[in-house]
Write an enzyme that holds these catalytic residues in place. Structure first.
Site, short mmCIF file in Angstrom:
data_model
loop_
_atom_site.label_atom_id
_atom_site.label_comp_id
_atom_site.label_asym_id
_atom_site.label_seq_id
_atom_site.Cartn_x
_atom_site.Cartn_y
_atom_site.Cartn_z
N ASP A 72 0.72 -1.11 0.05
CA ASP A 72 -0.08 0.01 0.17
C ASP A 72 0.73 1.23 -0.09
O ASP A 72 1.68 1.13 0.58
CB ASP A 72 -0.90 -0.17 1.36
CG ASP A 72 -0.14 -0.94 2.37
OD1 ASP A 72 1.02 -1.00 2.48
OD2 ASP A 72 -0.71 -1.12 3.37
N ASP A 141 -7.41 -3.31 14.08
CA ASP A 141 -8.61 -3.57 13.63
C ASP A 141 -9.19 -5.23 12.64
O ASP A 141 -9.58 -4.73 12.00
CB ASP A 141 -8.99 -2.63 13.71
CG ASP A 141 -8.05 -2.38 12.41
OD1 ASP A 141 -7.28 -2.68 11.55
OD2 ASP A 141 -8.84 -1.33 11.30
N HIS A 143 -7.50 -5.42 9.92
CA HIS A 143 -7.07 -5.21 8.88
C HIS A 143 -5.69 -5.70 8.02
O HIS A 143 -5.10 -5.96 9.05
CB HIS A 143 -6.72 -3.65 8.63
CG HIS A 143 -6.10 -2.76 9.01
ND1 HIS A 143 -6.12 -1.46 9.21
CD2 HIS A 143 -4.06 -3.37 9.42
CE1 HIS A 143 -4.50 -1.26 9.53
NE2 HIS A 143 -3.85 -1.84 9.49
N GLU A 148 -9.64 -2.04 5.52
CA GLU A 148 -10.37 -1.76 7.05
C GLU A 148 -11.68 -2.53 7.00
O GLU A 148 -11.55 -3.55 5.79
CB GLU A 148 -10.95 -0.58 6.87
CG GLU A 148 -9.39 0.17 6.35
CD GLU A 148 -8.21 0.26 8.21
OE1 GLU A 148 -8.44 -0.24 8.73
OE2 GLU A 148 -7.95 1.71 8.13
#
Ligand code: PGA
Length: 267
Positions: A72, A141, A143, A148
């Site tokens: 990313d 979380d 990810h 997400e």
């Protein structure tokens, strides 16, 4: 999933370096295709990158002919910004090894059409012969990349908004949370699942819940990393702290010691 539990983060990095080295040796340029690595940023892989640099400097590992694709990149930072992921990779790995800079790819975020750019990135991976080993971290979380909660488990590389939680987690690298970009281009979960092998590293108590949900919870876009349960060749490499909430720890340890009798890990 092959779940490996090591004593501490140093040991995790050593075992990870073994897997990376193995993939490079097995796919030497002289063979049918060049090795292709999927790389990750964040704090977790830093020790691994240090070891890879040491191995290169000791003449034990060469990155000549290796192609890399990062997961990313932030959208909205100037190209030379200290916290861009291109910059991170240069500082922590590429500047210190013999990789051809033209063979190191991150999603381009300067294109006016980021949707097209994402699809081009997936196409470029395909043309390189696919990713042999995709390195991954996991967010608090759940990810992977910047996929997400709520991300499609079949997603391609695309523009994706960061959650407030992720921006808060990453604000430690910036002067304030307001400076953390709100958008990224991230390899999709569908893109990640196409890698021949995935290697996810997680260390520290703060990752316990995400790790437990990823490995032992249901496959759900609520925990994007749980999609790896559908991948036929994923290794999850944990330290004791990150593994502490796993219900089937004893089984993972038994299974791994049998596996190592068949295929030893030399570190
Ligand atoms: P970390 O990030 O390695 O800095 O914990 C992992 C991630 O957010 O994917």
């Amino acid at each position: 999933m092959r779940v490996i539990i090591e004593n501490d983060a140093d040991q995790v990095a050593k075992v990870a370096a073994f897997f990376v080295g193995q993939v490079i040796h097995e796919n030497r340029p002289s063979k049918t295709k060049n090795p292709v690595l999927g790389l990750a940023t964040g704090s977790t892989p830093l020790k691994l990158y240090e070891i890879l640099i040491e191995q290169y400097k000791a003449g034990e590992l060469s990155f000549a002919g290796v192609t890399t694709f990062n997961l990313d990149e932030y959208v909205g930072l100037p190209a030379n910004h200290e916290q861009s992921y291109r910059n991170f990779m240069q500082r922590h790995l590429f500047d210190h090894i013999d990789i051809d800079p033209a063979s190191t790819f991150l999603p381009s975020v300067s294109s006016p059409d980021l949707r097209q750019e994402g699809l081009r990135y997936d196409q470029r991976i395909l043309e390189a012969g696919g990713i042999d080993l995709q390195l991954l971290g996991i967010g608090f979380d759940g990810h992977i990349g910047f996929n997400e909660p709520g991300s499609s488990l079949a997603s391609p590389t695309r523009l994706k908004a960061l959650t407030r939680q992720t921006r808060a987690d990453n604000s430690r690298f910036f002067d304030s949370i307001d400076q953390v970009p709100k958008l990224s281009v991230t390899m999709g979960i569908g893109s990640i699942l196409k890698a021949k092998q995935c290697l996810l590293l997680a260390t520290g108590t703060q990752k316990q819940d995400a790790v437990q949900a990823m490995i032992e919870g249901p496959v759900s876009s609520r925990v994007p990393a749980s999609a790896l349960q559908l991948h036929p060749n994923t290794v999850v490499l944990l330290d004791e702290a990150a593994a502490a909430k796993l219900e089937f720890q004893d089984y993972y340890r038994d299974s791994e010691s049998l596996q190592r009798e068949i295929q030893p890990i030399a570190i």
